[in-house]
Write a protein that holds these residues in place. Structure first.
Motif, mmCIF file in Angstrom:
data_model
loop_
_atom_site.group_PDB
_atom_site.id
_atom_site.type_symbol
_atom_site.label_atom_id
_atom_site.label_comp_id
_atom_site.label_asym_id
_atom_site.label_seq_id
_atom_site.Cartn_x
_atom_site.Cartn_y
_atom_site.Cartn_z
ATOM 1 N N THR A 34 -12.288 -6.644 17.469
ATOM 2 C CA THR A 34 -11.975 -5.339 16.888
ATOM 3 C C THR A 34 -10.777 -5.503 15.957
ATOM 4 O OG1 THR A 34 -10.647 -4.825 18.859
ATOM 5 C CG2 THR A 34 -12.899 -3.939 18.765
ATOM 6 N N VAL A 35 -10.827 -4.824 14.792
ATOM 7 C CA VAL A 35 -9.799 -4.975 13.765
ATOM 8 C C VAL A 35 -9.418 -3.608 13.211
ATOM 9 C CG1 VAL A 35 -9.250 -5.969 11.497
ATOM 10 C CG2 VAL A 35 -10.673 -7.253 13.115
ATOM 11 N N ILE A 36 -8.139 -3.407 12.958
ATOM 12 C CA ILE A 36 -7.641 -2.232 12.250
ATOM 13 C C ILE A 36 -7.133 -2.702 10.891
ATOM 14 C CG2 ILE A 36 -5.886 -0.419 12.217
ATOM 15 C CD1 ILE A 36 -5.960 -0.588 15.325
ATOM 16 N N ASN A 37 -7.605 -2.064 9.829
ATOM 17 C CA ASN A 37 -7.222 -2.424 8.471
ATOM 18 C C ASN A 37 -6.234 -1.380 7.953
ATOM 19 O OD1 ASN A 37 -7.062 -3.542 5.933
ATOM 20 N ND2 ASN A 37 -9.081 -2.852 5.261
ATOM 21 N N VAL A 38 -5.005 -1.792 7.697
ATOM 22 C CA VAL A 38 -3.935 -0.874 7.311
ATOM 23 C C VAL A 38 -3.630 -1.038 5.820
ATOM 24 C CG1 VAL A 38 -1.541 -0.200 7.733
ATOM 25 C CG2 VAL A 38 -2.991 -0.949 9.637
ATOM 26 N N GLY A 39 -3.537 0.082 5.113
ATOM 27 C CA GLY A 39 -3.460 0.036 3.663
ATOM 28 C C GLY A 39 -4.795 -0.419 3.114
ATOM 29 N N ALA A 40 -5.857 0.151 3.660
ATOM 30 C CA ALA A 40 -7.204 -0.398 3.515
ATOM 31 C C ALA A 40 -7.830 -0.198 2.150
ATOM 32 C CB ALA A 40 -8.114 0.223 4.579
ATOM 33 N N GLY A 41 -7.354 0.760 1.379
ATOM 34 C CA GLY A 41 -7.942 0.995 0.066
ATOM 35 C C GLY A 41 -9.422 1.315 0.147
ATOM 36 N N THR A 42 -10.191 0.671 -0.714
ATOM 37 C CA THR A 42 -11.635 0.933 -0.763
ATOM 38 C C THR A 42 -12.424 0.081 0.227
ATOM 39 O OG1 THR A 42 -11.927 -0.696 -2.535
ATOM 40 C CG2 THR A 42 -11.498 1.575 -3.198
#
Length: 246
Positions: A34-42
């Motif tokens: 499981t991953v959280i993408n921060v400042g993920a943009g598009t």
């Protein structure tokens, strides 16, 4: 956020993820389920294991593909998720935009159980890139006000492994130094619109340098000066991947 609400309109077209860089990032995530993408943009470089994307710009969120992970409109400094929400948290080419770096890195460490991955640039190397050094020194000086020294970032992450990420000559992700062997690209306003430094430095700062670049390309001076680049497949222009185990 204001920058990306203005420059982000064509971001999905000019900032397509490069598969070689994507493979490097996936390796760095180390098999996280499981991953959280921060400042993920598009959503560039988001692995299928992404469970939540955190992004402050509504313009960017609107360009995320339909199959992308759920996105929440929030900043890195105040992630609206519980502690230990995912195996890994990642932040890609975003930390230099954060208003409070220490708070943002603290949030990454809080929501991740095992690993934090940050893709960024080393200003000491990146600002020697020919575009900035020869044509846009004023923009480089401005960029220095937001750039994050790698040693400081690694320390905030609690100690991090630092990996050099060479940029291929045909990189499909149009970040600042992606066109190191394709200088004509910097004369294209559509390309520049997807590069935050141009938007933040302002047209008045970059206009004269771009005119000089156009002249040097027309006369052949750029190609003579940088003949050593023309046969290279990739180049270290300062991009770094930092990986911290928690």
């Amino acid at each position: 956020m204001a920058t990306y609400n203005s420059i982000g309109v064509t971001y999905a077209q000019t900032r397509r993820p490069d598969p070689r860089i994507a493979a490097t990032i996936r390796r760095a995530l180390g098999g996280a389920a499981t991953v959280i993408n921060v400042g993920a943009g598009t959503g560039s470089y988001e692995p299928p294991e992404t469970v939540v994307a955190v992004e402050p710009s509504a313009v960017m969120i609107a360009q995320r593909p339909g199959h992308a992970a759920r996105a929440v409109e929030a900043t890195a400094e105040a992630i609206p998720l519980a502690d230990d929400s995912a195996d890994a948290a990642m932040a890609l080419l975003t930390v230099h935009h954060w208003s409070d770096l220490e708070a943002g890195i603290g949030e990454l460490r809080r929501v991740a159980r095992r690993r934090v991955v940050v893709f960024t640039f080393d200003p000491d190397v990146n600002h020697r890139f020919w575009l900035l050094d020869e044509y846009l020194p004023e923009a480089a000086a401005f960029d220095s006000t937001r750039a994050v020294p790698i040693a400081r970032l690694a320390a905030l992450m609690g100690g991090a492994r630092v990996e050099t990420v060479p940029v291929p000559h045909d990189c499909t992700d149009g970040f600042l130094a992606a066109f190191w062997r394709r200088p004509e690209a910097y004369l294209d306003p559509r390309i520049r619109a997807g590069i935050s430094m141009f938007a933040q430095a302002g047209e008045d700062v970059v206009r004269s340098g771009l005119h000089r670049l156009a002249d040097d390309l027309s006369s052949g001076r750029w190609h003579r000066r940088h003949a050593d680049l023309l046969g290279r497949e990739s180049l270290d222009v300062g991009y770094r991947l930092l990986v911290a185990e928690l």
